[in-house]
Each structure stands twice: as structure tokens, then as C-alpha cells.
Design a protein around this motif. Structure first.
Motif, PDB file in Angstrom:
ATOM      1  N   GLU A  75       0.836  -1.196   0.000  1.00  8.07           N
ATOM      2  CA  GLU A  75       0.000   0.000   0.000  1.00  8.07           C
ATOM      3  C   GLU A  75       0.870   1.244   0.000  1.00  8.07           C
ATOM      4  OE1 GLU A  75      -2.219   0.864   3.493  1.00  8.07           O
ATOM      5  OE2 GLU A  75      -0.605   0.310   4.860  1.00  8.07           O
ATOM      6  N   MET A  76       0.311   2.333  -0.500  1.00  9.69           N
ATOM      7  CA  MET A  76       0.942   3.650  -0.435  1.00  9.69           C
ATOM      8  C   MET A  76       2.354   3.652  -1.025  1.00  9.69           C
ATOM      9  SD  MET A  76      -0.453   4.968   3.298  1.00  9.69           S
ATOM     10  CE  MET A  76       0.218   6.632   3.125  1.00  9.69           C
ATOM     11  N   GLY A  77       2.541   2.857  -2.077  1.00  9.25           N
ATOM     12  CA  GLY A  77       3.818   2.836  -2.779  1.00  9.25           C
ATOM     13  C   GLY A  77       4.861   1.911  -2.205  1.00  9.25           C
ATOM     14  N   MET A  78       4.540   1.163  -1.151  1.00  9.55           N
ATOM     15  CA  MET A  78       5.567   0.342  -0.506  1.00  9.55           C
ATOM     16  C   MET A  78       6.080  -0.780  -1.388  1.00  9.55           C
ATOM     17  SD  MET A  78       4.833   0.153   3.568  1.00  9.55           S
ATOM     18  CE  MET A  78       3.130   0.642   3.704  1.00  9.55           C
ATOM     19  N   SER A  79       5.207  -1.386  -2.204  1.00  9.28           N
ATOM     20  CA  SER A  79       5.667  -2.476  -3.067  1.00  9.28           C
ATOM     21  C   SER A  79       6.525  -1.956  -4.216  1.00  9.28           C
ATOM     22  CB  SER A  79       4.476  -3.261  -3.624  1.00  9.28           C
ATOM     23  OG  SER A  79       3.658  -2.453  -4.449  1.00  9.28           O
ATOM     24  N   TYR A  80       6.516  -0.646  -4.427  1.00 11.75           N
ATOM     25  CA  TYR A  80       7.408  -0.022  -5.410  1.00 11.75           C
ATOM     26  C   TYR A  80       8.730   0.374  -4.755  1.00 11.75           C
ATOM     27  CZ  TYR A  80       9.224   3.240  -8.887  1.00 11.75           C
ATOM     28  OH  TYR A  80      10.027   3.872  -9.793  1.00 11.75           O
ATOM     29  N   HIS A  81       8.643   1.130  -3.671  1.00 12.02           N
ATOM     30  CA  HIS A  81       9.848   1.687  -3.060  1.00 12.02           C
ATOM     31  C   HIS A  81      10.710   0.638  -2.348  1.00 12.02           C
ATOM     32  CE1 HIS A  81       7.876   5.872  -3.043  1.00 12.02           C
ATOM     33  NE2 HIS A  81       8.925   5.946  -3.816  1.00 12.02           N
ATOM     34  N   LEU A  82      10.075  -0.178  -1.511  1.00  9.96           N
ATOM     35  CA  LEU A  82      10.871  -1.025  -0.621  1.00  9.96           C
ATOM     36  C   LEU A  82      11.774  -2.007  -1.367  1.00  9.96           C
ATOM     37  CD1 LEU A  82      11.425  -1.347   2.375  1.00  9.96           C
ATOM     38  CD2 LEU A  82       9.620  -3.078   2.478  1.00  9.96           C
ATOM     39  N   PRO A  83      11.297  -2.720  -2.405  1.00  8.68           N
ATOM     40  CA  PRO A  83      12.212  -3.626  -3.112  1.00  8.68           C
ATOM     41  C   PRO A  83      13.380  -2.907  -3.774  1.00  8.68           C
ATOM     42  CG  PRO A  83       9.932  -4.107  -3.686  1.00  8.68           C
ATOM     43  CD  PRO A  83       9.930  -2.810  -2.935  1.00  8.68           C
ATOM     44  N   ARG A  84      13.164  -1.686  -4.205  1.00 10.94           N
ATOM     45  CA  ARG A  84      14.238  -0.932  -4.841  1.00 10.94           C
ATOM     46  C   ARG A  84      15.278  -0.467  -3.833  1.00 10.94           C
ATOM     47  NH1 ARG A  84      10.002  -0.768  -8.091  1.00 10.94           N
ATOM     48  NH2 ARG A  84      10.284  -0.365 -10.323  1.00 10.94           N
TER      49      ARG A  84
END
Length: 258
Positions: A148-157
Motif C-alpha cells: 500500500e501507499m507505494g511500498m511495493s514499489y519503493h521497498l524492493p528498490r
């Protein structure tokens, strides 16, 4: 005067934005949602602000959405799906607003950083943590998606796919030492040194040429998803040509050359 935020200018060009609901570990309620959105719009439009420090009042950074006392805008599971989608989009707009600031944002994580608070932290450009900080993606513990709230985008990167999956699928609490080891934060400092360290970092950035700083931030954001090295270099090359032609760059070169 904002109810849930405070803003200070310790040095020219530096704004410290503090989430200010310490009795609730700075949980996001309806008022904070609006005030943080408006604060980001104000910062975006203010060229005198060259760097931003985001932190929390009291012993927490941000414990996510205030499930017990959000306000009248909180929706129930049986409300229409379209209304619940709009609510989720409003929450997701907060990390977008932080990421879209032209100024670099430094998250000074002073304590628990959970759920929506973690999303705000991930949207910052630099993360500095107190040794007392903890991090968690708690939505999955409530039966929701951990993405949620961009976490699946930011955190892996930031920390890599496997580590992100570990944190997001278990919802476990991650201490400051593990966050540092995994590269979530750039520096880990004693609690009493956190704010000074973040402000000094912001001050160092604020003393640099604004166009060069903002072009660097944009290149980092864009080239994280660049299709290839040549594609990344295209943007870098154009940024260098643009910044090279400014009067400020010329003056700094003369000072450098002596």
C-alpha cells in the motif's frame, strides 16, 4: 496554525516539518492528511526552501493511519467500493506529494515508523534513523494487503526483493540495526544526535546550487527505472548541459579554480 504539524526554519533554505500528534505516535488522522498535503503544496511552491527534514514529535515518527480516531471521513468495509477507493487514493497521495517535492527530503526517523509512516519514510530521498527507531509494514497483520501507499514499489528498490518480501509478508517489526544493515537508512545515530544530523545534512544541501540539486534528485528518481545505461546517460548528459550554463555554476567554478 496547523493542528497536527509544526514547521521550523533553523537555517536559511532548510525547513523542518514535524508530525505533531505525539500522544498517538503521530498517527495520520483526517486533519493531518489534509495538513500534510497542503504543507507539501506550499513547500513545492516556495523557492526559498532548498531542503526539507521530515520527522515526528515525541517518541515516534509515525504509526500509520489512526484506526481509532481518524475522523468522520473514515469508511467502513461495507461502504461502496468506489468511496473506499477514493479514500485509499487520498492516503496514497501523501507519499507521492513527498516524492514530488523538488527539494530533497530527509526523513529523520526518531521512533516507531509503521504502515503509512513507513510509506512516508520510503518516499524521502535520504533516511537517517535513531538507534531507537523501528520499522514495520503492519497492514498484513490486519488482514489487508501489505502492499500500500507505494511500498511495493519503493521497498524492493531500496532493500531488495527478498528482504522486502520478508518484511511485507510477515509484518514483523524491524529494528534500527537491521534497517541499517539492509540499507534502508543511510545513517544510524544516537537519539540525541538525530535531529542535528538531519538538519546539518539538509543545511549542506541547501548551500549548493538549487538547479544542480534538483536535477540530481530527478535523475535519481527517473534512472532508478531506466531501461538501460545509455537511457540513463541521456538524462544525465542533458542535465549537465543545462546546469553548466547557469551563472551560479560559473561562479562556483571560478571559486573552485581559485
Amino acid at each position: 496554525m496547523a493542528e497536527t504539524l509544526t514547521s521550523q526554519t533553523p537555517y536559511d533554505g532548510v525547513t523542518v516539518l514535524r508530525l505533531n500528534r505525539p500522544e498517538r505516535l503521530n498517527a495520520i488522522n483526517e486533519t493531518m492528511l489534509g495538513e500534510l498535503r497542503d504543507a507539501c503544496a506550499g513547500l513545492r511552491a516556495d523557492p526559498s526552501v532548498r531542503a526539507v527534514v521530515l520527522t515526528g514529535a515525541g517518541r515516534g515518527f509515525c504509526s500509520g493511519i489512526d484506526m481509532r480516531d481518524f475522523g468522520p471521513g473514515m469508511l467502513a468495509a461495507d461502504d461502496p467500493a468506489i468511496d473506499r477507493l477514493r479514500f485509499q487514493e487520498a492516503m496514497a497521495a501523501l507519499p507521492l506529494a513527498i516524492e514530488n517535492l523538488p527539494q530533497p527530503v530527509i526523513a529523520a526517523v526518531n521512533g516507531p515508523c509503521v504502515g503509512g509512516g513507513l510509506a512516508l519514510c520510503l518516499a524521502a530521498d535520504i533516511r537517517i534513523a535513531s538507534s531507537a527507531a523501528t520499522f514495520g509494514n503492519a497492514a498484513i497483520l490486519l488482514g489487508l494487503s501489505g502492499a500500500e501507499m507505494g511500498m511495493s514499489y519503493h521497498l524492493p528498490r531500496i532493500v531488495g526483493t527478498s528482504v522486502a518480501a520478508d518484511w511485507m509478508l510477515t509484518g514483523r517489526t524491524v529494528d534500527a540495526q537491521e534497517a541499517d544493515r539492509r540499507g534502508l537508512v543511510s545513517r544510524l545515530v544516537a537519539p540525541e544526535q538525530l535531529l542535528d544530523t538531519a538538519i546539518e545534512t539538509a543545511r549542506a544541501i541547501a548551500q549548493l546550487a538549487p538547479l544542480g540539486v534538483q536535477m540530481t534528485k530527478r535523475a535519481l528518481q527517473t534512472n532508478t527505472d531506466a531501461a538501460s545505461l545509455p537511457a540513463a546517460m541521456e538524462l544525465e548528459n542533458r542535465n549537465q548541459v543545462l546546469t553548466h550554463a547557469t551563472d551560479e555554476a560559473a561562479g562556483r567554478r571560478r571559486n573552485w579554480e581559485g
